[in-house]
Write an enzyme that holds these catalytic residues in place. Structure first.
Site, mmCIF file in Angstrom:
data_model
loop_
_atom_site.group_PDB
_atom_site.id
_atom_site.type_symbol
_atom_site.label_atom_id
_atom_site.label_comp_id
_atom_site.label_asym_id
_atom_site.label_seq_id
_atom_site.Cartn_x
_atom_site.Cartn_y
_atom_site.Cartn_z
ATOM 1 C CE1 TYR A 68 -4.073 1.594 -0.098
ATOM 2 C CE2 TYR A 68 -4.592 -0.617 0.672
ATOM 3 C CZ TYR A 68 -4.988 0.574 0.097
ATOM 4 O OH TYR A 68 -6.278 0.755 -0.298
ATOM 5 C CD GLU A 70 -4.162 6.254 1.296
ATOM 6 O OE1 GLU A 70 -5.263 5.702 1.217
ATOM 7 O OE2 GLU A 70 -3.861 7.049 2.217
ATOM 8 C CG ASP A 214 -7.314 11.317 -23.964
ATOM 9 O OD1 ASP A 214 -6.325 10.595 -23.767
ATOM 10 O OD2 ASP A 214 -8.486 10.960 -23.738
ATOM 11 C CB THR A 240 -3.483 4.302 -22.059
ATOM 12 O OG1 THR A 240 -3.259 4.411 -23.460
ATOM 13 C CG2 THR A 240 -4.927 4.647 -21.744
ATOM 14 C CE LYS A 243 -5.931 3.143 -26.041
ATOM 15 N NZ LYS A 243 -6.121 3.428 -24.623
ATOM 16 N NE ARG A 249 -5.548 -2.060 -20.476
ATOM 17 C CZ ARG A 249 -6.831 -2.326 -20.730
ATOM 18 N NH1 ARG A 249 -7.224 -3.558 -20.908
ATOM 19 N NH2 ARG A 249 -7.715 -1.358 -20.816
#
Ligand code: PLP
Length: 431
Positions: A68, A70, A214, A240, A243, A249
């Site tokens: 974890y 954060e 984008d 992203t 691709k 991903r």
């Protein structure tokens, strides 16, 4: 030979971890095995997909998935982040170097999460946004009524010229002047040409708007020097990491130093919680791979393959939007065979040719609310990673036409072709 820059001794993605999965959960192991077969036995022409390298898969399947984290490196809300901090620092440095950006945030869980954070950094609910309309190739995050973008912002859509399929910058400027948007978005899911970032920058400056690029689709080509870089023009670049870029991903954001803090706070704590450190490590691996000369060769081959595939499809009588492509993707109209997009996609799928439907520029307004457009979108990122070149693309175009005409033996030939280029040559199960 595949153009993937991976040593032949690289371990298969089916390493010790897969053996453990087979032993501990045979049901899910069988899903992995079946998907491996499906991916290897057909032609994967979904323009948003690729085959990640064994190194990316290894990072994704590592113990970093346990952590974890954060916050940001050196400023986490959880203890024990000193090791994973290194992965994030490497990912950020590699992304900045690859794209020439002053600042990179590699935490967005997806492309949509990156766009959400970009809007959160720059806009308030109710602000006006000018983006490509969905019937012309805009993404859900560019104003779909079912998406946060359409719900929280007053979205105005620009289109493409009905005849040429090209962006009409005169229309974009007119809409910008009459609606005074707070941000303009340049980017699409199906535009096969390079956007003119300088023209969009000029329009944004004219009306005092932010420019958001984008670049989810072209960013991998940008990394390989096969498409123009939006970083010098846009206030924020969303992308992203899958691709063409061939990473895991996920999403990322690039911007100048002046927006760095706003972008970081928009990702965490505004739109996301803990960073996914296994994915961030896999992004670092992909950025490292994309910085190598072999990736430049790959990116140019992707474009060359798309061009040859388009020429083959045109020779078979299919109309291509804009008449061709500069990128990894192209869109065609199956109407000459009396088929709409969905019927054509199903017929192709039956032959092992896997791709998407898409809207076409002259599509009716109904397509705005439907993901089932009347056209087909094809991309060459995955087949190029497999090592296919121009000769194979010419054959793929012929097989595409045969499959759409319902020729039975197309499926056999598709499978034979795909099996000549295994995406993971050392995978022990291939059918
Ligand atoms: C232009 C554009 N923006 C955003 C996205 C969203 O990415 P994701 O599916 O990772 O949320 C995509 C995905 O295809 C895209 O093409």
């Amino acid at each position: 030979m595949p153009v993937v820059d991976v040593p032949p001794t690289a371990p298969s993605h089916r390493g010790a971890d897969f053996d453990a999965l087979e032993r501990l959960d045979p049901e899910i192991a069988e899903v992995v095995r079946a998907e491996t077969r499906r991916e290897a036995d057909g032609l994967q022409l979904v323009a948003a997909e690729n085959f990640t390298s064994p190194a990316v898969l290894a990072a994704l399947g590592s113990v970093l998935a346990n952590k974890y984290a954060e916050g940001y490196p050196g400023a986490r809300h959880h203890g024990g982040c000193e090791v994973v901090d290194t992965a994030e620092r490497i990912a950020v440095d590699r992304a900045k170097g690859l794209f020439g950006a002053a600042h990179a945030n590699v935490q967005p869980h997806s492309g949509s999460a990156a766009v959400l954070a970009a809007y959160a950094a720059l806009l308030k609910p109710g602000d006006t946004l000018l983006a490509m309309g969905l019937p012309s190739g805009g993404h859900l995050t560019h104003g779909s009524p079912g998406n946060f973008s359409g719900r929280w912002f007053d979205v105005v859509g620009y289109g493409v010229d009905a005849e040429t399929g090209l962006i009409d910058h005169g229309q974009v400027r007119e809409l910008a002047r009459s609606h005074r948007p707070r941000a303009i978005v340049v980017g699409s899911i199906s535009y096969p040409r390079h956007p003119d970032y300088a023209a969009f920058r000029e329009i944004a400056d004219d009306v005092g708007a932010y420019l958001v690029a984008d670049a989810a689709h072209p960013i991998g080509l940008v990394a390989g020097g096969a498409a123009p870089n939006p970083v010098p023009y846009a206030d924020v670049v969303c992308a992203t990491t899958h691709k063409v870029l061939r990473g895991p991903r996920g999403g990322m954001l690039l911007c100048g130093q002046e927006l760095a803090e706003r972008i970081d706070r928009a990702v965490f704590p505004f739109t996301q919680g803990g960073a996914q450190m296994h994915t961030i490590a896999a992004k670092a691996v992909a950025f490292g791979e994309a910085a190598r000369p072999a990736f430049t060769t790959y990116a140019h081959q992707v474009v060359s393959n798309a061009r040859v595939l388009g020429e083959g499809l045109a020779a078979e009588g299919f109309a291509l939007t804009t008449g061709g492509t500069d990128t990894h993707l192209l869109t065609v109209d199956p109407a000459p065979l009396g088929l709409d997009g969905r019927e054509a996609r199903e017929r192709l799928a039956a032959a092992g040719i896997v791709l998407d439907t898409c809207a076409l520029p002259r599509g009716g307004a109904a397509e705005c609310h439907s993901r089932e457009g009347r056209g087909l979108r094809l991309g060459t990122a995955a087949v190029t990673t497999q090592g296919m070149g121009e000769a194979e693309m010419a054959r793929v175009a012929a097989l595409f036409a045969l499959a759409l005409r319902g020729e039975r033996n197309a499926a056999t030939e598709v499978r034979e072709l795909a099996r000549r280029f295994p995406p993971y040559p050392d995978a022990p199960y291939r059918g």
